[in-house]
Write a protein that holds these residues in place. Structure first.
Motif, mmCIF file in Angstrom:
data_model
loop_
_atom_site.group_PDB
_atom_site.id
_atom_site.type_symbol
_atom_site.label_atom_id
_atom_site.label_comp_id
_atom_site.label_asym_id
_atom_site.label_seq_id
_atom_site.Cartn_x
_atom_site.Cartn_y
_atom_site.Cartn_z
ATOM 1 N N ARG A 60 -9.565 -10.527 -2.911
ATOM 2 C CA ARG A 60 -9.974 -9.545 -1.897
ATOM 3 C C ARG A 60 -9.030 -9.461 -0.714
ATOM 4 O O ARG A 60 -8.754 -8.369 -0.211
ATOM 5 N N TYR A 61 -8.531 -10.611 -0.268
ATOM 6 C CA TYR A 61 -7.789 -10.614 0.994
ATOM 7 C C TYR A 61 -6.306 -10.966 0.860
ATOM 8 O O TYR A 61 -5.622 -11.064 1.872
ATOM 9 N N ARG A 62 -5.831 -11.156 -0.352
ATOM 10 C CA ARG A 62 -4.409 -11.414 -0.540
ATOM 11 C C ARG A 62 -3.828 -10.527 -1.654
ATOM 12 O O ARG A 62 -2.954 -10.927 -2.395
ATOM 13 N N LYS A 63 -4.357 -9.325 -1.745
ATOM 14 C CA LYS A 63 -3.900 -8.388 -2.769
ATOM 15 C C LYS A 63 -2.412 -8.097 -2.644
ATOM 16 O O LYS A 63 -1.711 -7.916 -3.642
ATOM 17 N N GLU A 64 -1.923 -8.023 -1.399
ATOM 18 C CA GLU A 64 -0.516 -7.719 -1.202
ATOM 19 C C GLU A 64 0.366 -8.832 -1.777
ATOM 20 O O GLU A 64 1.434 -8.573 -2.313
ATOM 21 N N LYS A 65 -0.092 -10.049 -1.659
ATOM 22 C CA LYS A 65 0.681 -11.189 -2.151
ATOM 23 C C LYS A 65 0.801 -11.161 -3.672
ATOM 24 O O LYS A 65 1.865 -11.433 -4.233
ATOM 25 N N THR A 66 -0.322 -10.892 -4.339
ATOM 26 C CA THR A 66 -0.337 -10.945 -5.813
ATOM 27 C C THR A 66 -0.090 -9.583 -6.455
ATOM 28 O O THR A 66 -0.227 -9.449 -7.665
ATOM 29 N N GLN A 67 0.252 -8.616 -5.655
ATOM 30 C CA GLN A 67 0.499 -7.255 -6.156
ATOM 31 C C GLN A 67 -0.719 -6.707 -6.898
ATOM 32 O O GLN A 67 -0.631 -6.215 -8.021
ATOM 33 N N ASN A 68 -1.867 -6.853 -6.225
ATOM 34 C CA ASN A 68 -3.123 -6.233 -6.658
ATOM 35 C C ASN A 68 -3.721 -6.786 -7.948
ATOM 36 O O ASN A 68 -4.378 -6.062 -8.694
ATOM 37 N N LEU A 69 -3.541 -8.077 -8.214
ATOM 38 C CA LEU A 69 -4.270 -8.684 -9.329
ATOM 39 C C LEU A 69 -5.750 -8.716 -8.978
ATOM 40 O O LEU A 69 -6.123 -9.121 -7.870
ATOM 41 N N SER A 606 -8.173 -9.779 10.357
ATOM 42 C CA SER A 606 -7.688 -8.401 10.434
ATOM 43 C C SER A 606 -8.281 -7.628 11.602
ATOM 44 O O SER A 606 -8.022 -6.427 11.736
ATOM 45 N N TYR A 607 -9.076 -8.284 12.438
ATOM 46 C CA TYR A 607 -9.704 -7.566 13.552
ATOM 47 C C TYR A 607 -8.655 -6.977 14.499
ATOM 48 O O TYR A 607 -8.831 -5.883 15.038
ATOM 49 N N VAL A 608 -7.568 -7.713 14.703
ATOM 50 C CA VAL A 608 -6.503 -7.210 15.583
ATOM 51 C C VAL A 608 -5.898 -5.944 14.992
ATOM 52 O O VAL A 608 -5.588 -4.990 15.727
ATOM 53 N N LEU A 609 -5.747 -5.926 13.686
ATOM 54 C CA LEU A 609 -5.203 -4.747 13.025
ATOM 55 C C LEU A 609 -6.155 -3.561 13.158
ATOM 56 O O LEU A 609 -5.715 -2.410 13.335
ATOM 57 N N ILE A 646 -2.068 -8.743 4.575
ATOM 58 C CA ILE A 646 -3.186 -7.840 4.810
ATOM 59 C C ILE A 646 -2.925 -6.479 4.188
ATOM 60 O O ILE A 646 -1.882 -5.868 4.424
ATOM 61 N N SER A 647 -3.843 -6.019 3.385
ATOM 62 C CA SER A 647 -3.749 -4.687 2.810
ATOM 63 C C SER A 647 -4.419 -3.710 3.758
ATOM 64 O O SER A 647 -5.649 -3.703 3.908
ATOM 65 N N LYS A 649 -4.648 -0.534 3.458
ATOM 66 C CA LYS A 649 -5.459 0.413 2.702
ATOM 67 C C LYS A 649 -6.848 -0.160 2.430
ATOM 68 O O LYS A 649 -7.860 0.540 2.525
ATOM 69 N N ALA A 650 -6.899 -1.456 2.091
ATOM 70 C CA ALA A 650 -8.189 -2.091 1.818
ATOM 71 C C ALA A 650 -9.063 -2.092 3.064
ATOM 72 O O ALA A 650 -10.284 -1.902 2.980
ATOM 73 N N ILE A 651 -8.450 -2.295 4.219
ATOM 74 C CA ILE A 651 -9.208 -2.291 5.482
ATOM 75 C C ILE A 651 -9.751 -0.894 5.762
ATOM 76 O O ILE A 651 -10.920 -0.729 6.142
ATOM 77 N N VAL A 652 -8.918 0.118 5.576
ATOM 78 C CA VAL A 652 -9.355 1.499 5.791
ATOM 79 C C VAL A 652 -10.492 1.849 4.838
ATOM 80 O O VAL A 652 -11.483 2.478 5.231
#
Length: 841
Positions: A60-69, A606-609, A646-647, A649-652
Motif C-alpha cells: 500500500r505505501y511503498r508501491k513506488e519502490k516495488t513498481q506497483n507490485l 504523507s500528511y505534509v504532502l 510516496i505515491s 497518485k495513491a494519495i489523490v
C-alpha cells in the motif's frame, strides 16, 4: 508475519545470514524469472522486507519502490523467497558435508546446484549419509570391502574372493565403539559383500533418475478396505474399497481422501508397478551380463534385484507419494485460503440494529439485539436485551414466542434479523417471517447467516472478556448478529479451521496452513482498515506491524484514557514503537478526531504532502476530501518527484474516496419456502442457493435443507472448467438443479448447467459416482471439533447465506429421462478431460 509474532523480520534468521551476496543475487534473479517480474522489483521488496516491513505496508505505501507490485504478487514473492533461502542454506550444508567426507565431485556439485526441491537435495545426499549400523557399514568395518571390490572388478567367483578373508576378533565403528556383527559363515559373508556392492551402486544418481521417471509413468495407486469390519464404519470411503488408478494422473483431492482413509485405518494403500524392466535397466547400466564367471554374474544380478526391490523401489514409491502429497496439500491450503479470503471479504450489512437468533429445539431459540456499533443493547433497566423462547417441540410455545419476538422487533426498531443456519434454522426463519408478515409496521428483514464456529467463540476467553455479563448460551446469538453486521470483524475472533471452508484441512501440514490463513486474514483486515476506537484485540492483532500483545495494549490504553483523538496519540501506547507505528498507522482509522486525515487511508508520513496539495489547490481539506473535480485539477507533477517512497497518485485517489471499503454491496437471498429438508427435494427441481465452499472438484451449495449439495466440476458449465475458483466463490448466489439425491448418505447432487443441457439419468449417476466420496469425507472433516463447538451435533446446515437473488424458485416437473449415447459420450469425455476417472466397485 504471524499476528502472534513480534515485529522481527524473518530475514534476520540464520538462513538469510549465512548466504553470501552472490547467492542472494542468484536467488533474486531466479525469483524474477519465475514470477515474471523485474529483478529490480525483487531487490526492492527484499530490502524493505529484510528491514522489517510487512507485505500489506509494502503493497500500500511503498508501491513506488516495488513498481506497483500488488499484495498477491508480494505474498507469492515472500513465500518463494523464504523457500529459496532455505534451499540455498541446505545446499551449502550438503556441499560442506560431502566436501568433508571427500565425496564431493563436480557432477555432485552440479546436481546440488540444479536441485529444484528439498526432496531432491536430500536424495542427492542420501547415499552419502553416514549409517553406522547399516548392513553395508557393518560389512565394511568387518573387512569385507576388499572382497567386494574384487567381485566388482575381477573375474572371480564371490566364494574365491573370500578365500583370504580373516574375521577380526573384535569389530569397532569409526567412532571406536565396539559393535556386534555376525560374519561367522560364508553365507553371511557373501551377504555382507552384496550389501557393500548395493550400497556403492546407490551412488549412481543418474540411473536412479531414469528409473524414477520410468516408474512414475507406469505406477498405479491401489486402495482396499482394511478389513470387513471397517466396511460399515468407513462407509464414507466406500468408493475406495476397491480402487486403482494411475499415480501420475491421480487428482490432488482424491489422494487426500485416500490418505485420510488410511489415517483412519479404514483403507490400505499400496503402489503397484513392474519390477523386471527396472532390474533389467540396472543390469544393463552396470554391464552385469558380460561379467564372468557365471557365479559372479548371477551374484551381481541378485545384487541388482536387491538394489531395486529393497532400496530403490521403496525409496522411489515414498518420494513419488510424498511429492504428490505435498502438491495436494499445497493445493488444499490454497483452496482454504481462497475461500477464507472471500468469506472474510463478504459484504457487511453495516451500521444497523440487528436481532441475532441462535435457533434450537430442546434448549430453545436464543436471541440478542446489537446496536449499530455492534454493542449488545440495554433495556430501560440497563440490562442486556436478550431472550430465549421455546416455539418447537416438546414445549410448543409458538404463540408466546411470536409475542416476545414481535415485541423485540417493534421496541428496538430492528433492521435485520440474523438467523443462524444450524438446527431448526428453517423453522425459525418461517416463524419470524410469519411475524413480519402479520405486522406491516415492522421494517426488519430475516437473513440466514452461517453460524460455523459461533460456539467456539462463545466459549473463548475473548468472548468472556467482551460479553462477561452474558451467559455462554446467548453469546452465540450476539456473534451471529455481528457476523451479519461486519463479517470480517467477527470472523477474525474464530480459528479459521472452525469456520469449515477448507478442503481436507485436517490432513495438511498444520503449520503451513496456519501461516497461510494468518496471511490471508492479515491482508483482508488491512485492505479494509479498522476503527482503532472500537476494534477488538482480535482484529487489531492482524493489523500490519501489530501482534496480540500490542493489540491488547492499545485496547487497555483506550479503556484507561478514553478514545484516541489522533493517530499520533498511538505513540503513547506501551510497546508501540516507531517501527510498529510506521507499519500500522495507515491501517488504523480514527473517526471524529482532531485530524480528518486520520479517518482515511493516507499514511501520517504523507500528511505534509497533503498540505502541499492543499496549498496548491488553495482550498481547505474539507472542500477537497471526496471531491474528484477539485482533485483532478491539481498539478501533482512537481510533487511526484519529491519522495519515491510516496505515491502521489495513491494519495489523490484516497482523498477522492477516503477509506473506501473494498467489500461488495450487501445483498440478501431467500430460500424456497416449501423446501426445508432433504426429504423435500426432487430430481429436476430448480433452486437458488448460496455457494458455501469451493474445492478442486466443484463447489458446495446451500439451498436451505441443512445439507449442502455438490455441484461437481463437470456440472458447473457446458464448457470445460479447469478451476472451480475461476467460476464461483463463497457467498455467490447461484441457480442449481437437483440431479441426484442420496438421503441415506446425506448427499445431494446439483447441476449449474442450463435446463436445456440437462444430462441423462445415467450421466447423472456417473457424475455422482465420480466424486469419489470427496464431498462426504470433505464435509465430515471440515466441521468444527466437537469438544470446541456444541453445534457439531447439529445438522450440516452450517453454511453461509449472503448475496442477492430473486425469490422465484419453484418445483420443476420431472422430465422424462432417456438414454442418449451422444450425451453420455460427451459427458464421459468431459469427465476424462477434467481428470475424473471411474472407480472400481
Amino acid at each position: 508475519m504471524s499476528s502472534t509474532d513480534t515485529l522481527t523480520p524473518s530475514q534476520t534468521s540464520t538462513n538469510a545470514k549465512v548466504l553470501d551476496a552472490t547467492t542472494h543475487a542468484n536467488i533474486h534473479d531466479k525469483l524474477a524469472r519465475a514470477l515474471g517480474i523485474k529483478t529490480a522489483q525483487v531487490n526492492a521488496f527484499v530490502k524493505l522486507y529484510d528491514e522489517g516491513a510487512t507485505v500489506p505496508f509494502i503493497a500500500r505505501y511503498r508501491k513506488e519502490k516495488t513498481q506497483n507490485l500488488d499484495d498477491a504478487q508480494l505474498r507469492a514473492l515472500e513465500k518463494s523467497l523464504n523457500y529459496q533461502r532455505d534451499m540455498a542454506t541446505r545446499r551449502l550444508k550438503i556441499t560442506e558435508l560431502l566436501s568433508t567426507q571427500g565425496n564431493l565431485t563436480d557432477e555432485l556439485q552440479t546436481r546440488i546446484d540444479n536441485a529444484t526441491s528439498k526432496l531432491e537435495l536430500e536424495d542427492i545426499y542420501l547415499p552419502y549419509r553416514p549409517r553406522r549400523r547399516s548392513p553395508a557399514a557393518k560389512a565394511r568395518v568387518a573387512g569385507l570391502d576388499i572382497a567386494a571390490q574384487a567381485v566388482l572388478t575381477q573375474e572371480i567367483t564371490p566364494t574365491d574372493a573370500l578365500a583370504d578373508y580373516q574375521l577380526p576378533s573384535s569389530i569397532t565403528d569409526d567412532s571406536g565403539n565396539e559393535i556386534e556383527v555376525d560374519f561367522s559363515d560364508i553365507e553371511k559373508q557373501l551377504a555382507g559383500i552384496q550389501a557393500i556392492i548395493v550400497d556403492e551402486w546407490t551412488q549412481a544418481l543418474d540411473l536412479l533418475d531414469n528409473l524414477r521417471s520410468g516408474f512414475a509413468k507406469t505406477a498405479s495407486i491401489v486402495s482396499t478396505v482394511a478389513s470387513d469390519e471397517k466396511r460399515e464404519v468407513g462407509e464414507k470411503f466406500k468408493d475406495y474399497f476397491e480402487h486403482s488408478e494411475s499415480l501420475a494422473r491421480l487428482p490432488n483431492h482424491r489422494l487426500l481422501a485416500m490418505l485420510r482413509g488410511r489415517q483412519e485405518n479404514v483403507l490400505g494403500l499400496k503402489i503397484e508397478g513392474e519390477d523386471t524392466p527396472f532390474i533389467e535397466k540396472i543390469i544393463s547400466y552396470f554391464d552385469i551380463n558380460t561379467k564372468a564367471p557365471a557365479e559372479r554374474c548371477a551374484f551381481l544380478t541378485e545384487a541388482a534385484s536387491s538394489l531395486w526391490k529393497e532400496k530403490w523401489r521403496p525409496h522411489i514409491e515414498h518420494r513419488l507419494l510424498t511429492e504428490k502429497r505435498l502438491t495436494a496439500e499445497a493445493d488444499a491450503i490454497d483452496v482454504f485460503a481462497n475461500n477464507l479470503q472471500h468469506l472474510l471479504m463478504s459484504a457487511p450489512a453495516g451500521r444497523k440494529v440487528i436481532l441475532g437468533v441462535d435457533p434450537g429445539i430442546r434448549h430453545g431459540v436464543k436471541m440478542a439485539i446489537v446496536d449499530a456499533q455492534g454493542h449488545v443493547m440495554l433495556d430501560s433497566e440497563d440490562k442486556p436485551v436478550v431472550a430465549t423462547v421455546y416455539p418447537f417441540a416438546p414445549d410448543n410455545k409458538m404463540s408466546e414466542a411470536k409475542k416476545v419476538i414481535g415485541a423485540l422487533l417493534d421496541t428496538y426498531n430492528v433492521d435485520l434479523v440474523a438467523i443462524g443456519n444450524g438446527t431448526a434454522s428453517r423453522e425459525t426463519d418461517a416463524m419470524i417471517k410469519e411475524i413480519l408478515a402479520a405486522n406491516s409496521e415492522l421494517k426488519a428483514k430475516a437473513v440466514i447467516v452461517n453460524e460455523s464456529g459461533a460456539s467456539v467463540y462463545s466459549a473463548s476467553e475473548l468472548a468472556s472478556d467482551e460479553l462477561a455479563n452474558l451467559d455462554v448460551s446467548v453469546r452465540g446469538a450476539v456473534s451471529i448478529a455481528r457476523r451479519l453486521q461486519d463479517p470480517l470483524s467477527e470472523l477474525v475472533k474464530v480459528d479459521p479451521k472452525a469456520i469449515g471452508v477448507g478442503q481436507y484441512q485436517h490432513d495438511v501440514n498444520q503449520t503451513q496452513l496456519a501461516d497461510s490463513l494468518d496471511k490471508v486474514t492479515q491482508d483482508s483486515v488491512n485492505a479494509v482498515g479498522v476503527d482503532v476506537n472500537t476494534a477488538s484485540p482480535a482484529i487489531l492483532a492482524h493489523i500490519a506491524g501489530l501482534n496480540r500483545n500490542v493489540a491488547q495494549q492499545i485496547v487497555t490504553y483506550r479503556k484507561e484514557n478514553g478514545a484516541f483523538d489522533s493517530r499520533e496519540a498511538l505513540k503513547n501506547v506501551p510497546r508501540l514503537g516507531a517501527k510498529t507505528f510506521e507499519q500500522a498507522a495507515g491501517f488504523l482509522r480514527i473517526h471524529g478526531g482532531s485530524n480528518p486525515l486520520d479517518a482515511t487511508g493516507v499514511h501520517p508520513e504523507s500528511y505534509v504532502l497533503v498540505d502541499s496539495l492543499l496549498a496548491q489547490a488553495g482550498k481547505p481539506l474539507s472542500e477537497i476530501i471526496g471531491n474528484d473535480g477539485v482533485l483532478n485539477t491539481i498539478d501533482t507533477t512537481a510533487l511526484a518527484t519529491n519522495d519515491d517512497n510516496i505515491s502521489v497518485k495513491a494519495i489523490v485517489d484516497e482523498l477522492a474516496k477516503p477509506a473506501r471499503d473494498p467489500r461488495p454491496e450487501f445483498k440478501t437471498a431467500n430460500f424456497c419456502d416449501d423446501v426445508n429438508s432433504i426429504k423435500d427435494l426432487e430430481e429436476g427441481m430448480q433452486l437458488e442457493g448460496v455457494v458455501t465452499n469451493v474445492t478442486a472438484f466443484g463447489c458446495f451449495v446451500d439451498v436451505g435443507v441443512h445439507q449442502d449439495g455438490l455441484v461437481h466440476i463437470s456440472q458447473m458449465a457446458n464448457d470445460f472448467v479447469a478451476d472451480p475458483m475461476n467460476r464461483v466463490k463463497p457467498g455467490d448466489i447461484v441457480s442449481v438443479r437437483v440431479i441426484s439425491i442420496d438421503e441415506k448418505r446425506g448427499r445431494i447432487g446439483f447441476s449449474m448447467k442450463p435446463e436445456s443441457e440437462k444430462p441423462t439419468r445415467s450421466a447423472v449417476k456417473s457424475t455422482a459416482k465420480d466424486t469419489d466420496a470427496d464431498d462426504k469425507t470433505n464435509r465430515s472433516r471440515n466441521s468444527r471439533p466437537k469438544s470446541a463447538d456444541k453445534r457439531s451435533s447439529k445438522s450440516r446446515g452450517d453454511r453461509q447465506d449472503k448475496g442477492s437473488a430473486s425469490n422465484n424458485r419453484s418445483k420443476a416437473p420431472r422430465s422424462e429421462k432417456t438414454e442418449t449415447p451422444s450425451k453420455m459420450g460427451t459427458l464421459g469425455a468431459l469427465l476424462q478431460e477434467a481428470g475424473v476417472t471411474k472407480t472400481k466397485r
